[in-house]
Design an enzyme around this catalytic site. Structure first.
Site, PDB file in Angstrom:
ATOM      1  N   CYS A  28       0.848  -1.195   0.000  1.00 41.76           N
ATOM      2  CA  CYS A  28       0.000   0.000   0.000  1.00 41.76           C
ATOM      3  C   CYS A  28       0.884   1.245   0.000  1.00 41.76           C
ATOM      4  CB  CYS A  28      -0.898   0.033   1.236  1.00 41.76           C
ATOM      5  SG  CYS A  28      -2.218  -1.190   1.240  1.00 41.76           S
ATOM      6  N   ASP A 437      22.795  -0.792  27.340  1.00 46.41           N
ATOM      7  CA  ASP A 437      22.798   0.265  28.342  1.00 46.41           C
ATOM      8  C   ASP A 437      23.402  -0.327  29.618  1.00 46.41           C
ATOM      9  OD1 ASP A 437      21.992   2.652  29.789  1.00 46.41           O
ATOM     10  OD2 ASP A 437      20.432   1.389  30.656  1.00 46.41           O
ATOM     11  N   ASP A 641      16.858   5.591  26.917  1.00 45.35           N
ATOM     12  CA  ASP A 641      17.216   4.624  25.872  1.00 45.35           C
ATOM     13  C   ASP A 641      16.205   4.607  24.726  1.00 45.35           C
ATOM     14  OD1 ASP A 641      19.418   3.661  27.421  1.00 45.35           O
ATOM     15  OD2 ASP A 641      18.032   2.439  28.591  1.00 45.35           O
TER      16      ASP A 641
END
Length: 750
Positions: A28, A437, A641
């Site tokens: 689409c 992290d 984050d």
């Protein structure tokens, strides 16, 4: 040299981003993009299917946005124009309504399809007027539940393109029409010695299964903007400000630069600014990722979205609205989501080529049989034409990807790996760089006492109880860790006597004429408290291990030192080793200082790390690795984050992290154990292998079956495939795909 006219013309080119409703598949996006690019005045168009958005560069002196909007409407899509907040609300309402309608159509389709299937499979020839009954039950399925397939197919035909919707509409439409003809005029084929079979069950089952896959995809897609909404929710709706010497409540949008804002305990900081009066601790974990709140006093900077702890502050607004760091993070997350390549479903790509070929083969078959076939040639031509279209039904092709993904996602859930975005599962097996992290991902994410060292001969239960009493009254975040440690050791709280909190240093108490101090080295120096050489050396060693040292004195001597740190999780080192053995490079990013980062990286076995990293820096680092050709996974747990999680190819959130991190990521590890990452990658490999097997068998089936359906064996063996057998063969191909997908559940090495 540019002329004045050329300069003016260039200045008329603007770039705008809009939300788009009505897109149901990756192709689409391609269709809308191609349509708009053909308009005069359009410079560039980029449609993002996962984010349901479009970026358009256009010359407003040549084409208006209203014209662009109308062009999109002509092919079934709506570009939403207006204020950003209103547009998002409108878009959410449209998508929610669309999802509810799709759910209704699916349930409606199931209710009417099941009886048709049961009659055709188990009660054939046993029910009076069975063909009429099945036809009556099939009509609402095709012309309400499945109407959109035919509408989209017609729009595609007008633009000479095709996708899965075209195949669904073509095969179900032909099967239904042929069945209706045989129900109304059964003698037509009987008079030519051919049994007039009906295929109502094939038509309704195909539509039901495709609707199921589409509903699951739409439901997942509806969650894509949750991270943005939750980030926006970090700003308060109303704020207390002082204007003209009076305190008043204003809406967040009414804050201006220079306003003096009052922050009470627990308030969210609404702007980037500077403390003018007061002292408090601010939880800045959403920016730095570090668990210990930061002490703020006059002249210190504060950041929007952070949370005031126990003190009261007055802050001067310096950056408001879109200028704040929080607004920049929101913008970066939006940008990262929209910059992701659209999910190019392999089945849709193949369908774009497959549909024209099938139609071509069917028409050619009709012509050959009508021209060269035996009498009655028209009957044989119609039968072979219909058989080709029925056997080429995309059911197996349409089920190849979603069934494997559904089983893979279920298998992941059993292992505590929640997969929100199927794209993440499709991509994880290609990951060759993993960014972690530090706080809450590699470490536990909260400070705790690692060492409590008493001066030789100075320990007593009374001293321990007094220490607990003092720290219980302290507002400093580190005091909470000390209190938890002592309470876990069954320490008993007692009255701390006169208590005094000393900002930036610690706390002081007087009990029965004796002074007790708990705090940092500055507090000890300010009160002329001596520390033995042995404890000095111990404290130095603990500091080198990136631990925070707290001194506890009785009278004029330090009797104990307490080390507080955010500890590495027990499974971290072995988990990182597992990932590295898979050939994946591991990086650690942290907002903490270089010394702490180096210690943690060394303990975790990580070679590459970066310290003093801000939220935007994390996202930029992800992008740097991607530009080097790496497929990047990012694992984190905090708001800071969210940009990097959205920017990465595979975002992985820890289960104990923030909701925003989980919404920005495609995968959530419920056990917050990094060992789950290697399991997720193995699951991705197994799932993608299954999808490829499914697609292979679906196409091999078609490559073999279509020529047989066309009658290639008739000249040699006199064999002509009956349409009923073709319908059964089509069903068997779907069953084989489902069976192969279910094999994933039995995999024991994931």
């Amino acid at each position: 040299m540019q002329t004045e006219k050329e300069t003016q013309h260039k200045s008329d080119i603007i770039r705008e981003n809009y939300k788009v409703s009505g897109m149901t598949c990756a192709s689409c996006a391609h269709s809308l993009e191609s349509n708009l690019k053909s308009l005069n005045g359009i410079v560039q168009v980029s449609v993002n299917f996962p984010n349901q958005s479009i970026a358009i560069d256009y010359d407003e002196s040549i084409v208006s946005i209203e014209t662009i909007q109308q062009s999109a409407k002509d092919i079934g899509y709506d570009i939403l124009i207006g204020e950003a907040k209103d547009i998002q609300d409108t878009f959410d309402d449209i998508e929610e309504k669309r999802l509810n309608i799709l759910k209704s159509k699916l349930l409606f389709s199931v209710v009417f399809s099941v009886p048709v299937f049961i009659i055709a499979m188990f009660f054939k020839g046993k029910i009076p007027f069975e063909n009429w009954v099945m036809m009556a039950l099939s009509v609402p399925v095709l012309f309400w539940s499945g109407l959109e397939f035919f509408v989209v197919a017609w729009k595609r035909l007008r633009h000479l393109s095709a996708n899965m919707d075209t195949l669904v509409a073509l095969s179900t439409g032909v099967a239904f029409t042929f069945s209706v003809f045989n129900t109304l005029y059964p003698n037509f084929f009987l008079s030519h010695g051919v049994t007039p079979h009906v295929y109502f069950e094939s038509a309704v089952v195909i539509i039901t299964l495709i609707l199921l896959g589409r509903f699951l995809e739409e439901r997942a897609k509806s969650k894509t903007s949750s991270a943005i909404k939750k980030l926006m929710g970090l700003t308060p709706k109303q704020v207390s400000v002082i204007r003209n010497g009076e305190e008043r409540i204003v809406q967040y949008e009414e804050i201006v630069k220079g306003d003096l804002i009052i922050l009470k305990p627990g308030d969210k900081v609404p702007v980037d600014g500077k403390v003018k009066k007061g002292e408090s601790f601010i939880d800045e974990s959403m920016i730095s990722g570090e668990p210990i709140p930061v002490f703020k006093t006059k002249g210190d900077k504060v950041i929007a979205g952070t949370i005031n702890q126990k003190g009261s502050l007055r802050i001067l607004a310096q950056k408001v609205g879109d200028e704040t760091l929080l607004s920049q993070i929101i913008h970066l997350v939006e940008q990262a989501q929209s910059s992701k390549p659209a999910i190019q479903k392999l089945a849709d790509k193949l369908a774009g080529v497959f549909v024209p070929i099938v139609i071509g083969v069917a028409i050619l078959t009709f012509i050959i049989w009508y021209t060269y076939g035996p009498d009655p040639s028209l009957t044989y031509a119609l039968l072979t034409f219909i058989t080709v279209l029925i056997i080429a039904c995309p059911c197996a092709l349409g089920l190849a990807t979603p069934t494997a993904l559904m089983v893979g996602i279920g298998k992941g859930a059993e292992q505590g790996i929640l997969i929100k975005d199927a794209q993440a599962l499709e991509t994880a097996y290609k990951v060759d760089a993993l960014i972690l992290d530090k706080t809450g991902t590699i470490t536990e994410g909260k400070p705790r006492v690692t060492d409590l060292i008493w001066e030789e001969g100075k320990y007593s239960k009374q001293f321990e109880q007094i220490l607990l009493a003092i720290e219980s009254q302290s507002e400093h975040p580190i005091a909470d860790a000390v209190v938890k440690h002592l309470k876990d050791g069954n320490g008993l709280t007692r009255d701390s006597g006169s208590f005094e909190s000393i900002t930036g240093m610690g706390a002081k108490a007087e009990i029965e004429g004796t002074i007790y101090c708990v705090g940092n080295e500055k507090l000890m120096q300010a009160n002329d408290i001596s520390v033995s050489e042995k404890l000095v050396q111990k404290a130095k060693g603990l500091t080198e291990e990136a631990k925070t040292v707290v001194y506890y004195s009785v009278g004029t001597n330090v009797v104990a030192i307490i080390a507080v740190a955010d500890q590495i999780k027990e499974s971290t080192a072995s988990a990182i080793q597992q990932v590295q053995q898979m050939g994946i490079e591991v990086y650690m990013l942290t907002g903490d200082n270089k010394q702490t980062a180096a210690v943690i990286a060394d303990k975790a076995g990580i070679k590459y790390f970066k310290a003093n990293v801000m939220p935007a820096d994390k996202g930029h680092f992800v992008k740097e690795l991607q530009e080097q050709g790496k497929v990047v996974a990012m694992a984190g747990d905090g708001i800071n984050d969210s940009h990097a999680l959205a920017q990465s190819d595979v975002g992985i959130a820890m289960g104990n992290g923030t909701d925003i991190a989980m919404e920005s990521a495609g995968i959530t590890l419920m056990q917050s154990d990094l060992k789950q990452i290697s399991k997720a990658i193995k699951l991705s490999k197994a799932t993608m292998r299954t999808i490829k097997q499914n697609l292979f068998w679906a196409f091999i089936y078609n490559l073999i079956a279509i020529p047989i359906a066309a009658g290639i064996l008739y000249p040699v063996f006199g064999f002509l495939l009956n349409p009923m057998i073709a319908g059964a063969a089509m069903s068997m191909s779907s069953i084989s795909v489902l069976t192969n997908s279910l094999r994933l559940k039995k995999r024991s090495n994931i």
